[in-house]
Design a protein around this motif. Structure first.
Motif, PDB file in Angstrom:
ATOM      1  N   GLN A  29      31.464 111.329 -59.623  1.00 36.79           N
ATOM      2  CA  GLN A  29      31.910 112.414 -58.740  1.00 36.79           C
ATOM      3  C   GLN A  29      31.313 113.757 -59.178  1.00 36.79           C
ATOM      4  OE1 GLN A  29      36.156 112.552 -58.127  1.00 36.79           O
ATOM      5  NE2 GLN A  29      36.032 114.594 -57.270  1.00 36.79           N
ATOM      6  N   ARG A  51      37.763 105.954 -52.583  1.00 37.79           N
ATOM      7  CA  ARG A  51      38.487 107.201 -52.892  1.00 37.79           C
ATOM      8  C   ARG A  51      37.597 108.197 -53.618  1.00 37.79           C
ATOM      9  NH1 ARG A  51      39.963 106.427 -58.186  1.00 37.79           N
ATOM     10  NH2 ARG A  51      40.102 104.227 -58.727  1.00 37.79           N
ATOM     11  N   ILE A  52      36.472 107.704 -54.198  1.00 33.68           N
ATOM     12  CA  ILE A  52      35.554 108.640 -54.868  1.00 33.68           C
ATOM     13  C   ILE A  52      34.943 109.564 -53.815  1.00 33.68           C
ATOM     14  CG2 ILE A  52      33.492 108.897 -56.318  1.00 33.68           C
ATOM     15  CD1 ILE A  52      35.828 107.584 -57.748  1.00 33.68           C
ATOM     16  N   TRP A  53      34.521 108.959 -52.689  1.00 30.60           N
ATOM     17  CA  TRP A  53      33.966 109.808 -51.631  1.00 30.60           C
ATOM     18  C   TRP A  53      35.033 110.756 -51.085  1.00 30.60           C
ATOM     19  CZ3 TRP A  53      30.126 112.306 -49.764  1.00 30.60           C
ATOM     20  CH2 TRP A  53      30.290 112.956 -48.532  1.00 30.60           C
ATOM     21  N   VAL A  74      24.000  86.018 -67.716  1.00 30.36           N
ATOM     22  CA  VAL A  74      24.293  87.410 -67.341  1.00 30.36           C
ATOM     23  C   VAL A  74      25.618  87.844 -67.979  1.00 30.36           C
ATOM     24  CG1 VAL A  74      24.872  88.928 -65.409  1.00 30.36           C
ATOM     25  CG2 VAL A  74      22.963  87.331 -65.203  1.00 30.36           C
ATOM     26  N   GLY A 122      26.096 103.373 -54.995  1.00 27.95           N
ATOM     27  CA  GLY A 122      26.232 102.051 -55.611  1.00 27.95           C
ATOM     28  C   GLY A 122      25.430 101.961 -56.902  1.00 27.95           C
ATOM     29  N   ARG A 142      25.981  90.811 -70.692  1.00 31.99           N
ATOM     30  CA  ARG A 142      26.813  91.979 -70.345  1.00 31.99           C
ATOM     31  C   ARG A 142      27.905  92.185 -71.399  1.00 31.99           C
ATOM     32  NH1 ARG A 142      29.051  90.928 -64.956  1.00 31.99           N
ATOM     33  NH2 ARG A 142      27.204  91.766 -63.945  1.00 31.99           N
ATOM     34  N   TYR A 194      26.679 104.466 -59.493  1.00 32.93           N
ATOM     35  CA  TYR A 194      27.955 104.055 -60.103  1.00 32.93           C
ATOM     36  C   TYR A 194      27.693 103.020 -61.199  1.00 32.93           C
ATOM     37  CZ  TYR A 194      32.648 102.059 -60.512  1.00 32.93           C
ATOM     38  OH  TYR A 194      33.857 101.611 -60.988  1.00 32.93           O
ATOM     39  N   ASN A 195      26.749 102.127 -60.930  1.00 26.38           N
ATOM     40  CA  ASN A 195      26.412 101.126 -61.938  1.00 26.38           C
ATOM     41  C   ASN A 195      25.833 101.763 -63.198  1.00 26.38           C
ATOM     42  OD1 ASN A 195      26.537  97.978 -61.405  1.00 26.38           O
ATOM     43  ND2 ASN A 195      26.460  99.026 -59.422  1.00 26.38           N
ATOM     44  N   TYR A 232      24.945 110.003 -50.124  1.00 25.28           N
ATOM     45  CA  TYR A 232      25.880 109.403 -51.093  1.00 25.28           C
ATOM     46  C   TYR A 232      25.923 107.893 -50.901  1.00 25.28           C
ATOM     47  CZ  TYR A 232      30.342 108.178 -53.275  1.00 25.28           C
ATOM     48  OH  TYR A 232      31.321 107.591 -54.029  1.00 25.28           O
ATOM     49  N   HIS A 281      16.904  88.827 -63.752  1.00 26.02           N
ATOM     50  CA  HIS A 281      18.267  88.712 -63.215  1.00 26.02           C
ATOM     51  C   HIS A 281      18.869  90.084 -62.945  1.00 26.02           C
ATOM     52  CE1 HIS A 281      17.488  84.919 -65.302  1.00 26.02           C
ATOM     53  NE2 HIS A 281      18.298  84.362 -64.405  1.00 26.02           N
ATOM     54  N   ARG A 282      18.007  91.040 -62.711  1.00 22.82           N
ATOM     55  CA  ARG A 282      18.442  92.434 -62.615  1.00 22.82           C
ATOM     56  C   ARG A 282      19.603  92.621 -61.626  1.00 22.82           C
ATOM     57  NH1 ARG A 282      20.198  96.384 -62.865  1.00 22.82           N
ATOM     58  NH2 ARG A 282      19.418  98.481 -63.237  1.00 22.82           N
ATOM     59  N   ALA A 284      37.561 112.053 -52.549  1.00 21.34           N
ATOM     60  CA  ALA A 284      37.762 113.174 -53.483  1.00 21.34           C
ATOM     61  C   ALA A 284      36.573 114.120 -53.430  1.00 21.34           C
ATOM     62  CB  ALA A 284      37.955 112.644 -54.892  1.00 21.34           C
ATOM     63  N   LEU A 285      35.386 113.523 -53.347  1.00 23.98           N
ATOM     64  CA  LEU A 285      34.151 114.324 -53.307  1.00 23.98           C
ATOM     65  C   LEU A 285      34.123 115.181 -52.038  1.00 23.98           C
ATOM     66  CD1 LEU A 285      31.474 114.658 -54.856  1.00 23.98           C
ATOM     67  CD2 LEU A 285      30.538 112.805 -53.490  1.00 23.98           C
ATOM     68  N   GLU A 343      21.798  90.610 -60.590  1.00 24.97           N
ATOM     69  CA  GLU A 343      23.053  89.961 -60.975  1.00 24.97           C
ATOM     70  C   GLU A 343      23.882  90.821 -61.932  1.00 24.97           C
ATOM     71  OE1 GLU A 343      22.370  85.804 -62.245  1.00 24.97           O
ATOM     72  OE2 GLU A 343      20.461  86.015 -61.189  1.00 24.97           O
ATOM     73  N   PHE A 344      23.235  91.802 -62.522  1.00 21.41           N
ATOM     74  CA  PHE A 344      23.960  92.702 -63.425  1.00 21.41           C
ATOM     75  C   PHE A 344      24.695  93.811 -62.666  1.00 21.41           C
ATOM     76  CE2 PHE A 344      21.216  90.749 -66.557  1.00 21.41           C
ATOM     77  CZ  PHE A 344      22.019  90.699 -67.686  1.00 21.41           C
ATOM     78  N   GLU A 345      24.391  93.935 -61.372  1.00 22.28           N
ATOM     79  CA  GLU A 345      24.994  95.022 -60.594  1.00 22.28           C
ATOM     80  C   GLU A 345      26.439  94.695 -60.231  1.00 22.28           C
ATOM     81  OE1 GLU A 345      23.222  98.173 -59.529  1.00 22.28           O
ATOM     82  OE2 GLU A 345      22.452  97.327 -61.394  1.00 22.28           O
ATOM     83  N   MET A 346      27.283  95.681 -60.386  1.00 26.14           N
ATOM     84  CA  MET A 346      28.688  95.549 -60.005  1.00 26.14           C
ATOM     85  C   MET A 346      28.863  96.143 -58.606  1.00 26.14           C
ATOM     86  SD  MET A 346      29.994  94.256 -62.763  1.00 26.14           S
ATOM     87  CE  MET A 346      31.719  94.602 -63.013  1.00 26.14           C
ATOM     88  N   PRO A 347      29.984  95.820 -57.934  1.00 27.47           N
ATOM     89  CA  PRO A 347      30.215  96.447 -56.617  1.00 27.47           C
ATOM     90  C   PRO A 347      30.275  97.969 -56.759  1.00 27.47           C
ATOM     91  CG  PRO A 347      31.774  94.677 -57.028  1.00 27.47           C
ATOM     92  CD  PRO A 347      31.051  94.891 -58.304  1.00 27.47           C
ATOM     93  N   GLY A 348      29.987  98.632 -55.649  1.00 28.45           N
ATOM     94  CA  GLY A 348      29.944 100.101 -55.677  1.00 28.45           C
ATOM     95  C   GLY A 348      31.289 100.749 -55.964  1.00 28.45           C
ATOM     96  N   PRO A 349      31.303 102.074 -55.971  1.00 25.57           N
ATOM     97  CA  PRO A 349      32.548 102.777 -56.332  1.00 25.57           C
ATOM     98  C   PRO A 349      33.605 102.657 -55.247  1.00 25.57           C
ATOM     99  CG  PRO A 349      30.904 104.331 -55.572  1.00 25.57           C
ATOM    100  CD  PRO A 349      30.216 103.011 -55.639  1.00 25.57           C
ATOM    101  N   SER A 350      34.818 102.914 -55.646  1.00 25.15           N
ATOM    102  CA  SER A 350      35.936 102.880 -54.703  1.00 25.15           C
ATOM    103  C   SER A 350      35.752 103.982 -53.645  1.00 25.15           C
ATOM    104  CB  SER A 350      37.227 103.117 -55.493  1.00 25.15           C
ATOM    105  OG  SER A 350      38.172 103.736 -54.677  1.00 25.15           O
TER     106      SER A 350
END
Lengths: 188, 183
Positions: free
Chosen positions: A59, B24-26, A124, A38, A128, A41-42, A33, B12-13, B28-29, B15-22
């Motif tokens: 999830q 709390r997702i794990w 970017v 990461g 977006r 999720y994106n 996981y 710029h691939r 809950a999983l 740079e399009f990425e956002m931070p990973g999930p919270s």
């Protein structure tokens, strides 16, 4: 998928780790996981365009990964395998929201020619933001092609539409993004 | 002239990425997975209970047959009819052959307690009673039919147990090694 490199986390996933996951080892599954959540999720964020849906979809997708890990043949294909599960879950989330991929969701896009382009530049944030404003169908095709690097044939199979439709939607989506970004440039 | 959108995204691939999930997702999983595993533990238990249920069913059928047999007054004759002897030989050989394979598995894998294992044996109490009844009433068709039915049910049960064990794709030796390794 197209041959170009994908953006998945390159953490080494070994057959041993996959075997441990198959045997119900939760710590091993957490490693898996952590390696993929990461990037996945994106994908969910881009596809659903909504944090809450993205979290739920992620999830659910990982629950399916866990449930079906015994079907995975080897660790070498784990990345594409998980990604496909995640993408399918995203598409299901969109279908639940009554997004019809065949529906042309016609966006009036006039291909501008001969206009002054010299001050036009991509950023970017602008790209977006422009993608976010696209109708679901267009955004889905554009994301699957540009970001997830699936071919038009693969996209057409996933969405259950013709390849020519995905190509048309992609071209229109791209043009729409270009126009929005250009407008943003003009108003800066 | 601006560069192409595709090329811009490729360049710029990241740079399009956002931070990973919270986290709390794990959390809950993990809860879901733990709950699922608890459920998964029930499945083998159910499978094992399926064996038990089948053995109990056999016992009930046998008990019913015995009740029926012992409640009737029977005429005694001297010996087993040839067709009964033939059936005895046929079924005994089949049943013993399957029992031999099943008994090669470790007790833990079988998931049967000693009473259930004893009930699987060919010459259990039910068999002995039926045999005795048949010796006393060799010409009684109902007792003959009950004995044959007893054989068939037992054979069917053993087949299903073997199928279950073999569906796990392990041999008795592999299973033993597995348990030894765990120990």
């Amino acid at each position: 998928m197209k041959a170009s490199a994908n953006n998945l986390n390159q953490t080494q996933i070994t057959d041993t780790l996959i075997d441990s996951c198959r045997n119900g080892d939760v710590r091993a599954f957490r490693e898996l996981y952590n390696a993929y959540s990461g990037a996945m999720y994106n994908i969910c964020l881009r596809m659903t365009n909504n944090v809450s849906d993205a979290e739920d979809t992620l999830q659910e997708a990982f629950i399916q990964v866990h449930r079906n890990i015994h079907k995975l043949e080897n660790a070498g294909s784990v990345s594409a395998w998980i990604k496909r599960i995640v993408v399918n879950h995203c598409l299901n989330t969109l279908r639940k929201k009554k997004v019809y991929f065949e529906d042309p969701e016609v966006v009036e896009v006039e291909v501008e020619q001969g206009l002054d382009e010299e001050h036009f530049s991509w950023t970017v944030a602008a790209v977006r933001s422009a993608i976010d404003t696209l109708p679901h169908g267009y955004r889905t095709v554009l994301n699957l092609y540009l970001f997830e690097e699936y071919s038009h044939r693969e996209i057409s199979e996933m969405l259950g539409i013709s390849e020519s439709t995905t190509k048309t939607q992609y071209m229109r989506a791209k043009e729409k993004v270009r126009q929005i970004v250009k407008q943003q440039n003009a108003t800066r | 002239m601006p560069e192409d959108l595709e090329r811009f995204i490729q360049q710029h691939r990241s740079e399009f990425e956002m931070p990973g999930p919270s986290p709390r997702i794990w959390d809950a999983l993990e809860k879901e997975l733990t709950a699922k595993q608890e459920g998964a533990k029930i499945v083998p238990l159910l499978r094992r209970n399926w064996f038990r249920a089948a053995v109990i069913l056999l016992l009930v059928v046998n008990a019913g047959a015995l009740f029926y047999l012992t409640s009737r007054k029977q005429t005694r004759t001297a010996s087993f009819a040839p067709e009964v002897q033939e059936a005895n030989m046929y079924y005994s050989s089949k049943i013993n052959e399957k029992l031999k394979i099943i008994n090669a598995y470790p007790v833990e894998e079988l998931g049967l307690d000693s009473a259930a294992r004893k009930e699987l044996e060919l010459r259990n109490d039910t068999y002995k009673t039926l045999e005795r009844e048949l010796q006393n009433n060799p010409g009684n068709e109902r007792i003959k039919a009950a004995l044959i039915r007893y054989y068939q049910l037992k054979l069917d049960l053993l087949d299903r147990i073997l199928e279950e064990l073999q569906s796990k794709k392990v041999t008795p030796d592999q299973t033993k090694k597995h348990y030894e390794a765990e120990i």
